[in-house]
Scaffold this motif. Structure first.
Motif, short mmCIF file in Angstrom:
data_model
loop_
_atom_site.label_atom_id
_atom_site.label_comp_id
_atom_site.label_asym_id
_atom_site.label_seq_id
_atom_site.Cartn_x
_atom_site.Cartn_y
_atom_site.Cartn_z
N LYS A 199 0.85 -1.19 0.00
CA LYS A 199 0.00 0.00 0.00
C LYS A 199 0.89 1.24 0.00
CE LYS A 199 -2.46 1.31 3.68
NZ LYS A 199 -3.58 1.41 4.65
N GLU A 224 -3.98 6.91 -3.00
CA GLU A 224 -3.57 5.62 -2.46
C GLU A 224 -3.50 4.60 -3.61
OE1 GLU A 224 -5.14 3.94 1.42
OE2 GLU A 224 -6.08 2.55 0.00
N LEU A 226 -2.80 0.40 -4.25
CA LEU A 226 -2.62 -0.95 -3.72
C LEU A 226 -2.05 -1.82 -4.83
CD1 LEU A 226 -6.03 -1.31 -1.83
CD2 LEU A 226 -3.83 -0.55 -0.91
#
Length: 256
Positions: A199, A224, A226
């Motif tokens: 992450k 963000e 992932l």
């Protein structure tokens, strides 16, 4: 006795690739990718990556021949004995990275990367990124121009240019490599198990915007990202025995 395979021929838009495409179609015929046994791609590494993405759902093996600028993922071009070369070719299984990028606008974009996922600053301001692996924060604040996560196949591409490690095919490893790190200044990256869940959080995304790219799919203004290895999607590349990808990656480590 060589078994004749049904071949789907595809090529980049370059003049030489298009010229050879026409000649090979006359010589070997042409089948639609969905009906073929193998896809033969003519071009460079960029076109090879696009071919992998476009035909991922078909699951057909891809044999590339270099008619472009860079050809690390391809075999040398020869118009002769194509069926025999395909019969002798050795398979290499490619495991792409799965990227889930969340943007400042609230949208989420899913994409795959056979080479690497990279985060890059969008302005003159350095990116500030928090790095979390398997739920544990490893770097609270990485100040850098960017950060990338590369597969073994992609470790000799952008990753190598950023001074990241070369990873053997089949090693089940990923390379995490910073791009021009400022703090921690001495951090040069990490080699991670391919099962690692990564992450990357963008700190101060409004003042220091960051984009995320999976191969050629770019998402702007991410907050963000992932990243994990895809477990249910693979592609098979075919290589001449004397030109296999494992040997070329090994050779890259002794190139001076």
């Amino acid at each position: 006795m060589t078994v004749t395979q049904r071949i789907a021929l595809v090529a980049s838009h370059g003049d030489e690739a298009q010229s050879q495409l026409a000649l090979l179609k006359q010589r070997y015929g042409d089948t639609a990718p969905e009906d073929a046994d193998v896809i033969v791609a003519l071009g460079g590494d960029g076109f090879m990556l696009r071919t992998l993405h476009r035909n991922l759902a078909l699951g057909k093996p891809v044999y590339g021949m270099k008619l472009g600028t860079i050809g690390f993922l391809l075999n040398p071009f020869h118009p002769d004995d194509l069926h025999e070369r395909l019969a002798r070719a050795q398979p290499t299984i490619m495991h792409p990275l799965s990227m889930s990028a969340h943007s400042e606008s609230g949208t989420t974009v899913e994409a795959l990367a056979f080479n690497e996922v990279s985060l890059l600053r969008q302005t003159k301001q350095a990116a500030h990124i928090r790095v979390t692996l398997n739920g544990v924060v490893r770097i609270e604040e990485l100040m850098c121009d960017g950060l990338l996560v590369a597969t073994p196949a992609g470790s000799t591409a952008y990753n190598l240019s950023a001074h990241g490690p070369i990873l053997p095919i089949g090693s089940k490893l990923l390379a995490m490599t910073p791009i021009s790190p400022f703090r921690p200044r001495r951090w040069r990256g990490a080699v991670l198990p391919s099962t690692t869940e990564i992450k990357l959080e963008v700190l101060d995304p409004y003042k220091r915007p960051v984009s995320a790219t999976a191969d050629s799919s770019e998402v702007r203004d991410v907050v963000e990202v992932l990243i994990r290895e895809s477990v249910d999607q693979t592609m098979t590349l075919l290589f001449d025995p004397e030109h296999n990808l494992e040997e070329r990656i090994l050779r890259e480590q002794f190139t001076v």
